[in-house]
Design a protein around this motif. Sequence first.
Motif, PDB file in Angstrom:
ATOM      1  N   ARG A  52       0.802  -1.220   0.000  1.00 40.42           N
ATOM      2  CA  ARG A  52       0.000   0.000   0.000  1.00 40.42           C
ATOM      3  C   ARG A  52       0.836   1.271   0.000  1.00 40.42           C
ATOM      4  N   THR A  53       2.074   1.195   0.493  1.00 41.58           N
ATOM      5  CA  THR A  53       2.921   2.378   0.563  1.00 41.58           C
ATOM      6  C   THR A  53       4.283   2.088  -0.060  1.00 41.58           C
ATOM      7  N   PRO A  54       4.990   3.127  -0.501  1.00 41.34           N
ATOM      8  CA  PRO A  54       6.335   2.901  -1.037  1.00 41.34           C
ATOM      9  C   PRO A  54       7.293   2.358   0.024  1.00 41.34           C
ATOM     10  N   GLU A  55       7.082   2.740   1.268  1.00 44.72           N
ATOM     11  CA  GLU A  55       7.941   2.259   2.352  1.00 44.72           C
ATOM     12  C   GLU A  55       7.777   0.755   2.562  1.00 44.72           C
ATOM     13  N   GLU A  56       6.537   0.258   2.496  1.00 43.81           N
ATOM     14  CA  GLU A  56       6.303  -1.184   2.620  1.00 43.81           C
ATOM     15  C   GLU A  56       6.996  -1.934   1.482  1.00 43.81           C
ATOM     16  N   ALA A  57       6.945  -1.375   0.286  1.00 51.53           N
ATOM     17  CA  ALA A  57       7.595  -2.008  -0.868  1.00 51.53           C
ATOM     18  C   ALA A  57       9.112  -2.028  -0.696  1.00 51.53           C
ATOM     19  N   GLU A  58       9.683  -0.958  -0.143  1.00 52.21           N
ATOM     20  CA  GLU A  58      11.130  -0.911   0.100  1.00 52.21           C
ATOM     21  C   GLU A  58      11.557  -1.967   1.117  1.00 52.21           C
ATOM     22  N   VAL A  59      10.800  -2.077   2.202  1.00 53.73           N
ATOM     23  CA  VAL A  59      11.122  -3.069   3.231  1.00 53.73           C
ATOM     24  C   VAL A  59      11.056  -4.479   2.641  1.00 53.73           C
ATOM     25  N   ALA A  60      10.044  -4.745   1.851  1.00 53.19           N
ATOM     26  CA  ALA A  60       9.901  -6.066   1.223  1.00 53.19           C
ATOM     27  C   ALA A  60      11.062  -6.339   0.263  1.00 53.19           C
ATOM     28  N   ALA A  61      11.454  -5.342  -0.514  1.00 48.88           N
ATOM     29  CA  ALA A  61      12.567  -5.522  -1.450  1.00 48.88           C
ATOM     30  C   ALA A  61      13.864  -5.798  -0.699  1.00 48.88           C
ATOM     31  N   LEU A  62      14.096  -5.074   0.379  1.00 45.48           N
ATOM     32  CA  LEU A  62      15.304  -5.281   1.176  1.00 45.48           C
ATOM     33  C   LEU A  62      15.320  -6.671   1.794  1.00 45.48           C
ATOM     34  N   ARG A  63      14.200  -7.108   2.335  1.00 43.63           N
ATOM     35  CA  ARG A  63      14.126  -8.463   2.915  1.00 43.63           C
ATOM     36  C   ARG A  63      14.351  -9.537   1.855  1.00 43.63           C
ATOM     37  N   GLN A  64      13.748  -9.353   0.703  1.00 44.22           N
ATOM     38  CA  GLN A  64      13.895 -10.332  -0.376  1.00 44.22           C
ATOM     39  C   GLN A  64      15.348 -10.414  -0.832  1.00 44.22           C
ATOM     40  N   ALA A  65      15.984  -9.272  -1.013  1.00 48.89           N
ATOM     41  CA  ALA A  65      17.385  -9.256  -1.433  1.00 48.89           C
ATOM     42  C   ALA A  65      18.279  -9.877  -0.358  1.00 48.89           C
ATOM     43  N   GLN A  66      17.993  -9.595   0.906  1.00 45.16           N
ATOM     44  CA  GLN A  66      18.799 -10.157   1.991  1.00 45.16           C
ATOM     45  C   GLN A  66      18.656 -11.675   2.042  1.00 45.16           C
ATOM     46  N   GLU A  67      17.470 -12.185   1.776  1.00 44.00           N
ATOM     47  CA  GLU A  67      17.269 -13.641   1.737  1.00 44.00           C
ATOM     48  C   GLU A  67      18.117 -14.273   0.641  1.00 44.00           C
ATOM     49  N   ILE A  68      18.216 -13.601  -0.503  1.00 44.05           N
ATOM     50  CA  ILE A  68      19.052 -14.109  -1.593  1.00 44.05           C
ATOM     51  C   ILE A  68      20.511 -14.143  -1.162  1.00 44.05           C
ATOM     52  N   ILE A  69      20.974 -13.069  -0.558  1.00 47.44           N
ATOM     53  CA  ILE A  69      22.362 -13.018  -0.088  1.00 47.44           C
ATOM     54  C   ILE A  69      22.623 -14.101   0.957  1.00 47.44           C
ATOM     55  N   ASP A  70      21.700 -14.269   1.891  1.00 48.60           N
ATOM     56  CA  ASP A  70      21.880 -15.275   2.948  1.00 48.60           C
ATOM     57  C   ASP A  70      21.947 -16.696   2.371  1.00 48.60           C
ATOM     58  N   SER A  71      21.304 -16.908   1.233  1.00 50.40           N
ATOM     59  CA  SER A  71      21.306 -18.252   0.650  1.00 50.40           C
ATOM     60  C   SER A  71      22.572 -18.567  -0.129  1.00 50.40           C
ATOM     61  N   LEU A  72      23.409 -17.556  -0.369  1.00 44.46           N
ATOM     62  CA  LEU A  72      24.636 -17.775  -1.158  1.00 44.46           C
ATOM     63  C   LEU A  72      25.737 -18.377  -0.330  1.00 44.46           C
TER      64      LEU A  72
END
Length: 72
Positions: A52-72
């Motif tokens: 609903r907000t740009p801030e929620e989208a930013e938090v989700a993008a950061l979490r998603q990217a961090q999950e990718i990094i953690d899996s490497l």
Amino acid sequence: MATPMLDYTKRWIELRRREQQADGTWSCHYVIFEFGSKAWKCKKGRSDGIFRTPEEAEVAALRQAQEIIDSL
């Protein structure tokens, strides 16, 4: 005596642009940069889901990217 070159990798996340969809929801694009001792590469992505907000989208993008990094 020569010191051996260590093989290392540095990674970081950059949040790029936020986009508002036609229905009023938001998404956020990210780039994961990976620098090694011999080469570099990047992986691009976008937040998954409906936000609903740009801030929620930013938090989700950061979490998603961090999950990718953690899996490497």
